[in-house]
Structures are given as C-alpha cells and as structure tokens.
Design a protein around this motif. Sequence first.
Motif, short mmCIF file in Angstrom:
data_model
loop_
_atom_site.label_atom_id
_atom_site.label_comp_id
_atom_site.label_asym_id
_atom_site.label_seq_id
_atom_site.Cartn_x
_atom_site.Cartn_y
_atom_site.Cartn_z
N ASP A 288 0.89 -1.35 -0.14
CA ASP A 288 0.07 0.05 0.01
C ASP A 288 1.00 1.26 0.08
OD1 ASP A 288 1.18 0.06 2.46
OD2 ASP A 288 -0.92 -0.08 3.72
N GLU A 289 0.34 2.34 -0.02
CA GLU A 289 1.02 3.95 -0.28
C GLU A 289 1.80 3.84 1.09
OE1 GLU A 289 -2.14 3.26 -0.39
OE2 GLU A 289 -2.75 4.14 -2.34
N VAL A 290 1.40 3.49 2.13
CA VAL A 290 2.25 3.79 3.49
C VAL A 290 3.60 2.93 3.16
CG1 VAL A 290 2.47 3.63 5.88
CG2 VAL A 290 0.15 4.40 4.83
N THR A 291 3.69 1.71 2.84
CA THR A 291 4.70 0.76 2.86
C THR A 291 5.75 1.39 1.68
OG1 THR A 291 3.28 -0.89 3.70
CG2 THR A 291 5.50 -1.53 2.36
N LEU A 292 5.14 1.82 0.72
CA LEU A 292 5.85 2.32 -0.43
C LEU A 292 6.68 3.51 -0.17
CD1 LEU A 292 3.67 1.83 -3.43
CD2 LEU A 292 5.43 0.44 -2.96
N ARG A 293 6.04 4.54 0.62
CA ARG A 293 6.93 5.65 1.07
C ARG A 293 7.80 5.21 2.10
NH1 ARG A 293 1.49 9.56 2.63
NH2 ARG A 293 0.62 9.45 0.62
N LYS A 294 7.82 4.14 2.86
CA LYS A 294 8.60 3.69 3.89
C LYS A 294 9.84 3.24 3.03
CE LYS A 294 5.93 2.49 7.70
NZ LYS A 294 5.44 1.22 8.59
N VAL A 295 9.53 2.40 2.05
CA VAL A 295 10.47 2.08 1.06
C VAL A 295 11.50 2.97 0.33
CG1 VAL A 295 11.05 0.56 -1.16
CG2 VAL A 295 9.41 -0.16 0.33
N LYS A 296 10.86 4.10 -0.04
CA LYS A 296 11.49 5.55 -0.65
C LYS A 296 12.34 6.09 0.32
CE LYS A 296 11.15 9.37 -3.54
NZ LYS A 296 9.86 10.32 -4.24
N VAL A 297 11.76 6.25 1.66
CA VAL A 297 12.68 6.92 2.48
C VAL A 297 13.89 5.87 3.03
CG1 VAL A 297 12.41 7.64 4.97
CG2 VAL A 297 10.65 8.23 3.36
N LEU A 298 13.51 4.68 3.12
CA LEU A 298 14.53 3.51 3.33
C LEU A 298 15.88 3.74 2.41
CD1 LEU A 298 14.87 1.45 5.91
CD2 LEU A 298 13.98 -0.06 4.05
N ILE A 299 15.38 3.60 1.30
CA ILE A 299 16.58 3.85 0.19
C ILE A 299 17.19 5.20 0.09
CG2 ILE A 299 16.97 3.43 -2.25
CD1 ILE A 299 16.13 1.01 -0.62
N GLU A 300 16.64 6.37 0.26
CA GLU A 300 17.23 7.39 0.29
C GLU A 300 18.14 7.80 1.50
OE1 GLU A 300 13.97 10.32 0.46
OE2 GLU A 300 13.63 10.18 -1.63
N ASP A 301 17.81 7.09 2.63
CA ASP A 301 18.62 7.13 3.88
C ASP A 301 19.90 6.23 3.75
OD1 ASP A 301 16.73 8.86 5.00
OD2 ASP A 301 15.75 7.45 6.26
N SER A 302 19.48 5.34 3.06
CA SER A 302 20.74 4.27 2.84
C SER A 302 21.65 4.78 1.99
CB SER A 302 20.34 2.95 2.29
OG SER A 302 21.31 2.10 2.11
N LEU A 303 21.29 5.50 1.09
CA LEU A 303 22.22 6.36 -0.18
C LEU A 303 22.90 7.51 0.63
CD1 LEU A 303 19.66 6.58 -3.03
CD2 LEU A 303 22.19 5.50 -2.93
#
Length: 673
Positions: free
Chosen positions: A414-429
Amino acid sequence: SVFFWLGGRAGAQRLCGRFLPAVAESPRGAKSCLVQARLRSRASKMGGLPGRRRQLRMLAAATCFFGSMLSASTLYRRTYSPSSSVSFSLPAAIRPKSNQAPSRQSVASRRHAAASRLLAAARGDRISWPLLMRAQGYAPSPQVAEPPGGWPTLSIFVLSSGSKQSRPEALKQLAAQDYPVDKINEVIVSKAASQTASSEDIQKLLRDFRCTSDDNLNLGAELAGCTGQMVALWGDAQVSVPQRLRAQVAKSITAKAATLLQPTWFFDRASQEFQKVTEWPDSMLQDEARKIFVCADALTLCADRASLAKLVADVQPDLPENEVKEVLLKLPQRRLIEDVSWASARSPPVVARMASGEPGKDLAVLAKEAWPEGTQDDTVTSLEPVIKNIEKFKPKPADAIEELLAHKSEQAPDEVTLRKVKVLIEDSLKRNGPGSAAGAVKALNDWKGLVIGKSTGQDARTFPVFIEAFSAIRKYCLDYSDDFEIDHIGSTAERLVVLAKTMWAADARITDAMSMFFMKELYQSGEDKPPSRELGKQGQNPDTGTVSHIVANLGLTKTLRELAYAALDVPNELINPDAMSSLVWALGEAGVENGPLSIKAAKTLIQSVDKLTPVHIGKIFVAMHERKWFRDEDAIAYLTQTLMARIKDLKEQDPGLAKILAEKTETPETVNQ
C-alpha cells in the motif's frame, strides 16, 4: 424504561448525558422524554399505521436520538426497505445456548439485539428516520426500485487488481450490501475455506476460484462454473453505500448493457483524507472507449453472465485488472454510472483534476472504518518485516534493494509501505555516500522482472517497490550531484541510461504499470510533453531521439544534466578516461548536451590517449559520430585523429585485435561503404 432495561441506571445516565447533559443526573428525565414521545406518537396517525407499531417506532427513534450506544452509521449500513420486514439475529459466537445460564456477556448481547430491533423498526418510518439521519449528519439513502421481473440471481467475484487474493475487509463490505441474499448464488473468493464473512448468509455462499493460479484470473473458466444470471466484480480497494449492487444491477437491466462505476472520490489510506475529481479532460469524455478505460474502475464491472461468457472465450488469462480491461474492449455496449456513492482507495487517474474535499458522512465513515488510521493489513504489509530488518542492520543500498525485490507477497504494497521503501533507500544512499549510487542502479538493472518474456504476476506486484527505489536513487543523484567524484559520475550516468533502456524494453505488464506511474508524475509536474529533443532532428540519428525520449519520460534528463555540470567542475588532472568515456556515452545516448563539457572531455581524452582501451574508444566513437554529442569541429577533428592513432598502436600491440579489424574491413559491406 427502555434506557433502564438496555443499560441499567448508570447506562441510562451515561446515554442521556451524551446528548442531554441537563438530564444526565436524572434518569427520570430520560423516561420523561420517552413518555412525551409516546404521547406524541399516540396523537399522530400518519400513514395509517397501527398505534402500537407507531409507538414502537417513535420510541426507537427517540432512544437512538437521545443517546443509543449503537451509532447511526452502523444502522445506516444495515439499510432496509420501508416495505420489507426487519429481522435481526445474533452472531453465532455470542448467541446464548439453551442449556447454559445466561452470563453477563449474553445478557449484554441480548440487550444489543433488542436495541437493534428497536432501531431497525425506526428505520421503517418514512418521517422519523430521515429526520434522525439528518440530525446525525447522514444523507438519506435513496431507494432503488425493483426492476420488472424481479431481481436477477447474481454471481460475485471478490478480487484485487493484481491478484485473486483480496483483503478480508472486502467481504465485510460486501456483506453490508442490501441486495437480496436469496438472489446471490455464489461469492467467488480466493481460499474460501479460510475466509470469514460478517454475515452467516454470505459465509454459506463462499466458493473458491476454479483455477489454482493466484495471479491470473481466467475469467472464461470461472464464468463456466457460475450459475447466476448476472455477474458482478467486487474489488477490495473500494467502499460503497449499501445500495451499490442494487443500483448497478438495476441500471444494467434498464440499459441492457454492462455497467461500470466512475469514481468521484478517492481515499488516501495514509493521510485519511479524501480527494474529489473536479474535472475530466474533454478528449477523454468525447471518446467512449477512452472514457471507459480512463474514467472507470474495471473491478466494478456488472454484466449479463451468458453474454459475458461468449466474449471471453479467446481472452488470454492475465492479472485480474488487465484481463477485465481486455474484455471491456469486446463489449458491444457498456454504460458508465456516475451517480452511485462510492470511493476508491487506489491512486487517482493521472489525467483527472483533483481537489481536497469531504464526501457525505456515510461514505466517509465507511472508508475510515475499512482503513483505520495507523492500522495495517497483513495481506498488504507483508513487506513490513523486510523493512524492519533493513532498518535494523542498515545494509548498503544495493543489498537493501535486492532484499526488497526478492520478497514475495500476495498483494501489492500500500501507499504507506511504499513511502517507507523510498525513505529507506534515500537514507541508505545518504549514509553510504555517492559511491553506492552506481551499485544501487545495478541492483535495479539485475532485477529478474525486467527480463523480456520472464516477468510474472509476482513481479507485477513487486514493481511498485522497484519504482520507489528507482525514484529514490534518481532524487539522490539529483540533489547530491555536487558531492560525486568523477568515477562516481561516469559509472552512475552510464548505468542510469542502461537501466532506462532495459526498463522500456520490459514485458507489457511491467511497462503498462511504469507508464501510468510516469504519466502521473509528468502530469503533476505541469509539463505538457517530455523535455527531450525532437525525433528525427536534422543531423541526428533517429535512435538518439528515441533514447532521449525514454530518458526524459523516466525523469532522468535533469539528473544527467546535473551530473554533467558536476563533471565540469572536476579538475582536469583528476579525470580518467574510463569515467569520462562512460559519461560522454551516457550523455550522448540521453541527448543531454553540454558544450563546455564536450570540449573539456575532448582535451582530457587526448591528453590521456595512451590509457584508452578498445572499450573506451568504442564509447567515444558512438557519442561522437552516431549521437553527434561533440559539437566543436576542431575538437572532433583532433579527437578523431587521436583515436585513430591509438587504434594503430593497439593493433601493433595486440595481433589478435589487428586480425579482427582486418576481417571487419574486408567485408563486402565495408568495402562498398
């Protein structure tokens, strides 16, 4: 007396105090209100109803209005026709058994049932009930007239857009519909044995899909096993008022055509806010076929079963939404319904103009009860353990992406999970720095879902995760391009262009979803067309324009332009031929021009000619002669002479290379050229 019987002395005080603080300390005040209602009902002879029945309805209305613990929204969803009989049965789990002494829980259950009967009786009153509903903030429900010949039998499919697996909430929504239960022949749902419906009548009607695949629908085979006169699709990402099925079936019979619902309201499960469609493009409304595809939800189809079965005979099994859309193309007649109150929990169409708003209270309550704030669905959030694992161990971006893409789930996130994925990759980068960007891009490029002819339904459900990771990498490269060293710039730019080509050549189920995502992104940016060079530009290879359009449609043009500016600031002595050749090839393929950088690239490549390898030379020649990226004539001339001299040296150093070049030169095509 009713207050006392339902809740005792304390309950009466609490219930009255909810709406009448003045009588909160006096249960007699509540009784007085009811007595007055009874007296008024005796004096009223409206509708010619028997006095005792009228008294019961007025008493029930007063009970509800002055503080019944049953919310009006709950009763509103239990919509009954004024002419129909009202019945109420306790759920089996709380129904008292005859051989047991009544417990406090069973007594409370009976009180609950009695209150429901009283309120249901009030529902039949044409005068008191609308007033009650308006007092509670609800719009009165329109009554749907029974079509000539009575209601047809119905077969209902419960599914999601990307799978036959559906959220448990979908069955609860279906059970709240007021379509005659005795006219529903079967409800087809995945894993019927493990499903639990809120209605015993609906529970008895649950049937499994005939085809065992969890991905493809195969509507033709499923219709062959149905017995209803009509078929209705029920998506799990929507909520609707109880009259939805009645209204849609009635309109299908009247129009003698298949019907679909046009969404007006969209519910964001993350923010708990609604958006309303304020305008559809005129071009969509004028073309009936485009209107159906863009302005309708395919999973709201309602049609005659026999007619539909004939049309789907040659339709290939596919994901539910894709297969139904192919069926829509074959329908001789289809009608779009706009006046049914319902809301979709999916992303709004990219072409529609949206504005924030609030629907009627009945629809708003339904949506927020289906997706309460802060709650998660097990079928949708199965990616959550993977996210928590990545947050805990903090792997590199490439490893995090591989772990996310390897996860299998029955539903798209869902939208909430996808937003978490994006933030997760951004923070890792950000944590690992520019050197990790190229590896992250490579992890995306290695995803099996991009392999031509190999994508599956699982890959289609995983693609939203892929696109969020791609979006995070693109944003990071754009925002932090000044921090990139030349090695990072060259490798990242080259892999981004290679990824763009790979994405655009993927299977249809991937490219369709990708097109919708980037169309929405482009539409929200306010741009009318991709900011890329025109196809067929004079002096330009046609393929150049094609690749540049792909890069622009994926939103990479601006990112590559920023990387080019970052390379322009790198001192010449720090530039190596490997990074520069990769960069000029990527910019040439993408059609991103930078005059000062092209001159700088030519100078640095000439200065490091002794380090050039055949791979470097190949990339430079493609950018210079096929993509026309170098514009300065003197730079092109000097660079060409340098490369030819280097090729001569390489031939002398490597006899194998000299033999290969000789064989290529002696081909008839080369001689003719």
